[in-house]
Design an enzyme around this catalytic site. Structure first.
Site, mmCIF file in Angstrom:
data_model
loop_
_atom_site.group_PDB
_atom_site.id
_atom_site.type_symbol
_atom_site.label_atom_id
_atom_site.label_comp_id
_atom_site.label_asym_id
_atom_site.label_seq_id
_atom_site.Cartn_x
_atom_site.Cartn_y
_atom_site.Cartn_z
ATOM 1 N N ASP A 165 -15.814 -3.179 -5.599
ATOM 2 C CA ASP A 165 -15.874 -4.487 -4.928
ATOM 3 C C ASP A 165 -17.295 -5.021 -5.091
ATOM 4 O O ASP A 165 -18.254 -4.250 -5.154
ATOM 5 C CB ASP A 165 -15.518 -4.390 -3.437
ATOM 6 C CG ASP A 165 -15.040 -5.734 -2.860
ATOM 7 O OD1 ASP A 165 -13.823 -5.918 -2.704
ATOM 8 O OD2 ASP A 165 -15.908 -6.594 -2.593
ATOM 9 N N ARG B 61 0.847 -1.204 0.000
ATOM 10 C CA ARG B 61 0.000 0.000 0.000
ATOM 11 C C ARG B 61 0.877 1.248 0.000
ATOM 12 O O ARG B 61 0.581 2.239 -0.650
ATOM 13 C CB ARG B 61 -0.938 -0.018 1.206
ATOM 14 C CG ARG B 61 -1.965 -1.143 1.117
ATOM 15 C CD ARG B 61 -3.096 -0.994 2.139
ATOM 16 N NE ARG B 61 -3.936 -2.180 2.064
ATOM 17 C CZ ARG B 61 -3.865 -3.223 2.915
ATOM 18 N NH1 ARG B 61 -3.046 -3.189 3.946
ATOM 19 N NH2 ARG B 61 -4.635 -4.273 2.738
ATOM 20 N N CYS C 158 -2.759 -14.068 -5.150
ATOM 21 C CA CYS C 158 -2.470 -14.743 -3.879
ATOM 22 C C CYS C 158 -2.794 -16.228 -4.014
ATOM 23 O O CYS C 158 -3.010 -16.924 -3.033
ATOM 24 C CB CYS C 158 -3.252 -14.101 -2.736
ATOM 25 S SG CYS C 158 -5.022 -14.105 -2.984
HETATM 26 N N1 SAH Z 1 -7.191 -5.233 -1.899
HETATM 27 C C1 SAH Z 1 -7.908 -5.539 -0.682
HETATM 28 C C2 SAH Z 1 -8.109 -7.017 -0.470
HETATM 29 C C3 SAH Z 1 -8.868 -7.675 -1.577
HETATM 30 S S1 SAH Z 1 -9.619 -9.175 -1.128
HETATM 31 C C4 SAH Z 1 -7.203 -4.915 0.500
HETATM 32 O O1 SAH Z 1 -6.138 -4.310 0.314
HETATM 33 O O2 SAH Z 1 -7.717 -5.007 1.612
HETATM 34 C C5 SAH Z 1 -10.589 -9.525 -2.535
HETATM 35 C C6 SAH Z 1 -11.865 -8.719 -2.632
HETATM 36 O O3 SAH Z 1 -12.444 -9.005 -3.891
HETATM 37 C C7 SAH Z 1 -12.935 -9.039 -1.603
HETATM 38 O O4 SAH Z 1 -13.306 -7.863 -0.943
HETATM 39 C C8 SAH Z 1 -14.138 -9.576 -2.423
HETATM 40 O O5 SAH Z 1 -15.378 -9.126 -1.931
HETATM 41 C C9 SAH Z 1 -13.863 -8.992 -3.776
HETATM 42 N N2 SAH Z 1 -14.367 -9.724 -4.940
HETATM 43 C C10 SAH Z 1 -14.311 -11.052 -5.185
HETATM 44 N N3 SAH Z 1 -14.772 -11.314 -6.436
HETATM 45 C C11 SAH Z 1 -15.113 -10.123 -6.994
HETATM 46 C C12 SAH Z 1 -15.628 -9.735 -8.255
HETATM 47 N N4 SAH Z 1 -15.847 -10.636 -9.238
HETATM 48 N N5 SAH Z 1 -15.853 -8.430 -8.480
HETATM 49 C C13 SAH Z 1 -15.618 -7.518 -7.509
HETATM 50 N N6 SAH Z 1 -15.112 -7.829 -6.308
HETATM 51 C C14 SAH Z 1 -14.867 -9.113 -6.041
#
Ligand code: SAH
Length: 397
Positions: free
Chosen positions: A250, A212, A341
Site C-alpha cells: 500500500d 475476503r 469500485c
Molecule cells: N483491499 C483493502 C481496501 C483497499 S482501498 C481492504 O480490503 O481493506 C485502496 C487502497 O489503495 C488504500 O489503502 C490506498 O492507500 C491504496 N492506494 C491508492 N493508490 C495506491 C498506489 N498507487 N499504490 C499503492 N497503494 C495505493
C-alpha cells in the site's frame, strides 16, 4: 398534502426516471422552481402535467438537483427519517453480531436514504452524510441511529469529497457517547482495529467481507500478493486460511502500520508469514516481476480510478496496467481476485479490460467467480448506480 412546499416542475418528457423510482433529478430536467427552497429543504417534484412524482431534498449546488425521499405522498419529518433508519437497521439484524461484528446499516439510496451511510463496528456507529438533504436532517438521523442501534458511540465522518459538490463543509467528530480506544470489531473470526475518525471512508471496507472469505478459501499453502492492502483485510483473511506467505503493498504508511498492528492483534496468526511494503503498486508490480517473483494468489483491490464515466478511458488504462502485471506475476493454476469500485466502469467493460490484460500478458485465464459487495450493501433495482463493486475471480490456466 404538504401545503406550502416549493414545487419543482419538470420539462415535458423528463419524468421517466422518477416514474421508474430512480431517486435522482438532474438539473437539466427542470422547467421551473416555484418558491425558493433552501439547501436540503423538501420540495415537491411535479411532471409537466402537474402530477406529483416525488418529495425530494433540494440540492441547489449540485447537478443532481434533488434526491427523492418518497415517491408517494408523505410528510418528510424526523419520524419519516426514523422509520427509514429503523427499517434499514432491522434488515441487517440477521447478518450482524451487534456485540462484535461489523456491517453497513444504512446504504444510501438503496435504503431510501439518499446521501446517508452508516457503518457499525461492534458498539460504535459511524455515519457519513454526503448530500444537502442528508445534512439538513442530520440531528434526526443521528437520533434515529442512536435509538435503533443503542450503540455506545456515534461518530460523524461527513468528510467525503462529494460534499464539496453539494456546497457542504466537512464535519468529523464524536456526536454521541464516548469512543472506546481502540475501536475493535470482528470479521470472519479476525479482530480489526478501525480508525473511525481518521481512516479512509468510515475506517474499513466492510463491502469486501464475503470476498475476503471467498479469496481466503484459495489461500491455504499459497504464496499470496495483496496489492492495495489498506489495513490488511485480505492479508489477515489469507493468513488465517493458512497462506504460506503474504506480501502486502500500500502507498499509505499509516495504512501499513495499522495493518501490521491488526496482525499483531490476532496472536493465532503467524506474523512471520507477512511482509509489508509501503510502495506504489504500479511500480512495485514491475519490480517484483524484474526480481523474478511469482504468486499463486493475487488480490488487486485499488481505489476508485473512475468516479464517473467521464474518467473511464484513463481509468481503464490503469486497471489494464495493474491486471496485466498481476497476471504476469501469477503462477500457472493460480488465482487472481481483481476488483473495481469505479462507478464509471461497468461489469462488461471491466471484463473486457481483463481480457485485454490477459492477451497482452500472453496468458490463458478464465473467470471462475463473480464477486460483489456483501448483502449489507444492497442495490435497489431502481438504482443500478448502487452496484459499484465489481470483482472477478480469475484462474490462470
Ligand atoms: N483491499 C483493502 C481496501 C483497499 S482501498 C481492504 O480490503 O481493506 C485502496 C487502497 O489503495 C488504500 O489503502 C490506498 O492507500 C491504496 N492506494 C491508492 N493508490 C495506491 C498506489 N498507487 N499504490 C499503492 N497503494 C495505493
Amino acid at each position: 398534502m404538504s401545503p406550502g412546499l416549493p414545487i419543482v416542475r419538470l420539462k415535458p418528457g423528463r419524468d421517466r426516471s422518477l416514474r421508474q423510482r430512480h431517486p435522482w433529478l438532474f438539473s437539466g430536467a427542470i422547467a421551473a422552481v416555484e418558491g425558493s427552497p433552501a439547501s436540503g429543504a423538501t420540495v415537491e417534484i411535479r411532471a409537466a402535467d402537474g402530477g406529483l412524482l416525488a418529495l425530494a431534498a433540494w440540492s441547489p449546488a449540485s447537478q443532481i438537483r434533488a434526491r427523492a425521499w418518497s415517491f408517494a405522498p408523505a410528510t418528510i419529518d424526523a419520524s419519516f427519517i426514523a422509520t427509514r433508519i429503523r427499517r434499514a437497521v432491522d434488515a441487517r439484524a440477521a447478518m450482524l453480531d451487534a456485540r462484535h461484528g461489523g456491517a453497513r446499516l444504512v446504504h444510501g439510496e438503496s435504503d431510501g436514504l439518499p446521501g446517508v451511510v452508516a457503518d457499525r463496528y461492534a458498539d460504535v456507529v459511524v455515519v457519513q452524510l454526503s448530500s444537502a438533504g442528508a445534512d439538513a436532517w442530520r440531528d434526526a438521523i443521528v437520533d434515529a441511529l442512536a435509538e435503533a442501534t443503542r450503540a455506545s458511540a456515534i461518530v460523524e465522518r461527513s468528510d467525503a469529497d462529494v460534499r464539496a459538490l453539494e456546497g457542504l463543509a466537512s464535519r468529523v467528530g464524536v456526536v454521541r457517547g464516548t469512543l472506546p480506544e481502540p475501536v475493535v470489531f470482528r470479521e470472519n473470526g479476525i479482530d480489526y482495529a478501525v480508525d473511525v475518525l481518521g481512516g479512509q471512508k468510515t475506517g474499513f471496507y466492510l463491502d469486501q467481507r464475503d470476498n475476503r472469505r471467498i479469496v481466503g478459501a484459495h489461500a491455504a499453502g499459497r504464496r499470496v500478493l495483496n496489492a492495495f492492502c489498506y489495513t490488511g483485510g485480505f492479508t489477515l483473511a489469507c493468513l488465517a486460511a493458512g497462506a504460506e506467505h503474504v506480501v502486502s503493498i500500500d502507498s499509505s504508511a499509516q495504512a501499513i502500520a495499522q495493518a501490521a498492528a491488526n496482525l499483531a492483534r490476532n496472536p493465532a496468526l503467524d506474523a512471520s508469514r507477512a511482509q509489508w511494503r509501503e510502495a506504489d503498486v504500479f511500480a512495485e508490480l514491475r519490480r517484483l516481476r524484474d526480481a523474478g517473483s511469482s504468486f499463486d494468489l493475487i488480490v488487486l483491490d485499488p481505489p476508485k480510478f473512475a468516479p464517473t464515466s467521464q474518467h473511464a478511458a484513463r481509468a481503464a488504462r490503469a486497471y489494464k496496467d495493474i491486471n496485466l502485471w498481476g497476471l504476469k506475476l501469477l503462477a500457472p493454476g493460480g488465482h487472481l481476485a481483481t476488483f473495481s469500485c469505479s462507478g464509471g466502469i461497468d461489469a462488461t467493460l471491466f471484463q473486457k479490460i481483463l481480457a485485454g490484460a490477459a492477451q497482452d500478458a500472453r496468458v490463458d485465464a478464465s473467470i471462475v467467480g463473480r464477486l460483489t459487495a456483501s448483502a449489507d450493501h444492497p442495490v435497489a433495482l431502481a438504482f443500478p448506480e448502487g452496484d459499484y463493486l465489481k470483482g472477478l475471480l480469475i484462474r490462470r490456466s
